[in-house]
Design an enzyme around this catalytic site. Sequence first.
Site, PDB file in Angstrom:
ATOM      1  N   GLU A  90       0.801  -1.223   0.000  1.00  0.00           N
ATOM      2  CA  GLU A  90       0.000   0.000   0.000  1.00  0.00           C
ATOM      3  C   GLU A  90       0.838   1.278   0.000  1.00  0.00           C
ATOM      4  O   GLU A  90       0.795   2.052   0.983  1.00  0.00           O
ATOM      5  CB  GLU A  90      -0.972  -0.008   1.186  1.00  0.00           C
ATOM      6  CG  GLU A  90      -1.906  -1.205   1.195  1.00  0.00           C
ATOM      7  CD  GLU A  90      -2.907  -1.185   2.346  1.00  0.00           C
ATOM      8  OE1 GLU A  90      -2.805  -0.319   3.225  1.00  0.00           O
ATOM      9  OE2 GLU A  90      -3.803  -2.049   2.367  1.00  0.00           O
ATOM     10  N   GLU A 123      -5.516  -8.510   0.638  1.00  0.00           N
ATOM     11  CA  GLU A 123      -6.200  -8.159   1.895  1.00  0.00           C
ATOM     12  C   GLU A 123      -7.659  -7.860   1.606  1.00  0.00           C
ATOM     13  O   GLU A 123      -7.977  -7.133   0.654  1.00  0.00           O
ATOM     14  CB  GLU A 123      -5.626  -6.890   2.545  1.00  0.00           C
ATOM     15  CG  GLU A 123      -4.323  -7.056   3.248  1.00  0.00           C
ATOM     16  CD  GLU A 123      -3.826  -5.757   3.873  1.00  0.00           C
ATOM     17  OE1 GLU A 123      -4.654  -4.903   4.264  1.00  0.00           O
ATOM     18  OE2 GLU A 123      -2.600  -5.606   3.954  1.00  0.00           O
TER      19      GLU A 123
HETATM   20  O1  IFM Z   1      -4.419  -3.114   9.090  1.00  0.00           O
HETATM   21  C1  IFM Z   1      -4.330  -2.573   7.813  1.00  0.00           C
HETATM   22  C2  IFM Z   1      -3.164  -3.164   7.059  1.00  0.00           C
HETATM   23  O2  IFM Z   1      -1.965  -2.977   7.733  1.00  0.00           O
HETATM   24  C3  IFM Z   1      -3.034  -2.512   5.698  1.00  0.00           C
HETATM   25  N1  IFM Z   1      -4.283  -2.562   5.004  1.00  0.00           N
HETATM   26  C4  IFM Z   1      -5.470  -2.136   5.686  1.00  0.00           C
HETATM   27  C5  IFM Z   1      -5.588  -2.855   7.016  1.00  0.00           C
HETATM   28  C6  IFM Z   1      -6.865  -2.410   7.749  1.00  0.00           C
HETATM   29  O3  IFM Z   1      -6.858  -1.042   7.950  1.00  0.00           O
END
Ligand code: IFM
Length: 471
Positions: free
Chosen positions: A193, A377
Site C-alpha cells: 500500500e 487483503e
Molecule cells: O491493518 C491494515 C493493514 O496494515 C493494511 N491494510 C489495511 C488494514 C486495515 O486497515
Amino acid sequence: MANDASVVSDTLSPAVSKGSLADLFTPPADSTLWRKNFLLGAATASYQIEGAVNEGGRLPSIWDTFSATPGKVLAGDTGAVACDHYHRWEADVEMLVSLGLEGYRLSIAWPRVMDAAGVPNRKGLDFYKRLLNRLKEKGITTFATLYHWDLPQHLEDRGGWLNRETAYRFADYADLMSRELAGTVDAWATLNEPWCSAYLGYGNGHHAPGLADHRFATQAMHHLLLAHGLAVPVLRANDPASQKGIVANIGRGTPNSDSAADQRAAHLFEVQHNAWILDPLLKGSYPQDLFELWPGTEPLVLDGDMQTISAPLDFLGINYYFRTNVASDGAHGFRDVPLEGVERTQMGWEVYPDGLRDLLTGFKKTYHNLPPIYITENGMASDDQVTDGHVEDTQRISFLKRHLAAVDQAIKAGVDIRGYFLWSLMDNFEWAFGYERRFGVVHVDYSTQKRTIKRSAEWVAKFLKERKARA
Ligand code: IFM
C-alpha cells in the site's frame, strides 16, 4: 504458549457442524472459489503482530517513534508487545495450519534484519528463516512483503521517503533478504500500500512519520515506487523461482449525483486512490489529473525512473475494504458525502462488495498488461467479544461471503485472480486506531495473549475442508 486455538478442522464447534449458519458463508456450487488452485489464506504484518521491538537487535522504526508521540495513536497504544508473535510464532503457525489455510502473507521488519550501515542482523534473519521454513514444511504458500510501513528510524532521520537515497537502501535490503530467504518464499511483494505510506504518512500526517504536505506525498510516492522498481530485478536475480509483485490498496469512489461535477469528483477520487499508483506501474507515467487535484505537486523524476518503475510484474496484490461516496468540492477536488442507512463496520467503512468487482473489471479494461491478481487483503473490523469461549462474528462471515462472491464475479468476467488473503489472521495493532479495532478471524486477548478462533474462521475452515474433500 497460552493458546486456546483448538484444531478446528477436526473439531468444529457445534453451531458450525450443524450448519445452522451454512447460508452465511458457503459459496454456491458454481463458484470458481471451489477450484482447488484458487489460493485461500490469511495475512498479517510485522509491526502489527510481532511485538519484541527491542529484542534480537531490532532497531527503532518510524512506528515506534510515532506511536510513542502523544495523541498520534488511540489510547496511546504502541506495537511494543502487539500479539507477541515474535515469541509465539510456532503456535501461531499451528493455528493457521489447523484452520486449513493454504497461504500466509507476512511482512518482514526492515529494522530487524539490517543495521544503519547495511550490516545484516543474524538474529533477525534467523527469526524469519525459522518462520518461513516452518511454513514451507507445513505446505503453506508464503507471500512475503518487504515493506509494510516499518521504515527504520535512522532512514527517516535522513529524510525517509523524501530522500531518493532511501530507494537505493531499499534495494540493498531486498538484495539481502532475497539472498538469505531464497527458496522459502513463493511470492515477494516489494511494498504494501504505497498510497498509505505516501499519503497518510507524508500527505495528511495520520500515519508515521506524520508529515502533511501534498508535495511531500507525491515525492514520497515517487521514491517508494522507485524503490519497488529497483528491487524487482534484484529479487529476480537472487530468487528466480518466486513471483515478484507489489500490493496496492484500491478505493471505489462513486458520484453523489449524476451531475458532471460529481462524476468528475468520483473520477478524481479514483485517480488519487488508484491511478496514482497503478498508472506508473502499468503505464509508466503519472496520471496528469492528479496534478489538477493537487496543482504544483509534480515530483522530481529523473531520466529512466519511469522505466524502472514500470518493469513487468508477476502479480499485482490488491487490498480492498470500502467505497467512498463523493461530490465536487466546488473547486478542483472532491469531498466525502457519507451515505445514510448503509451497512458499516467498526471502522465506519461502508460494506460495498460490488466496488471490488467493479474496480477489478475496470482495471482489466484500463490496463492491457494487467498482471495476474491476488486479493492480498480484504476483511472488516468488528467489536468482537468472547462469550462462553466463542466469538459470534456473524457480520464478518457475511462480509467475507459477499466479497468472495464479488471476486467470483470478476473472475467470471475475465479477470485473472489467483487467490484471496483474509485480513487478518488475528486481531492486531490497527495503526492509528491501536488495539480497539479488531480485524482478525482469530480473537486476541491482549492481557493474556490467548487466541480464540472466531466463528468466521471456523466457517472458512469448514469450506476449505469441504473443498479438499471434493478435490
Ligand atoms: O491493518 C491494515 C493493514 O496494515 C493494511 N491494510 C489495511 C488494514 C486495515 O486497515
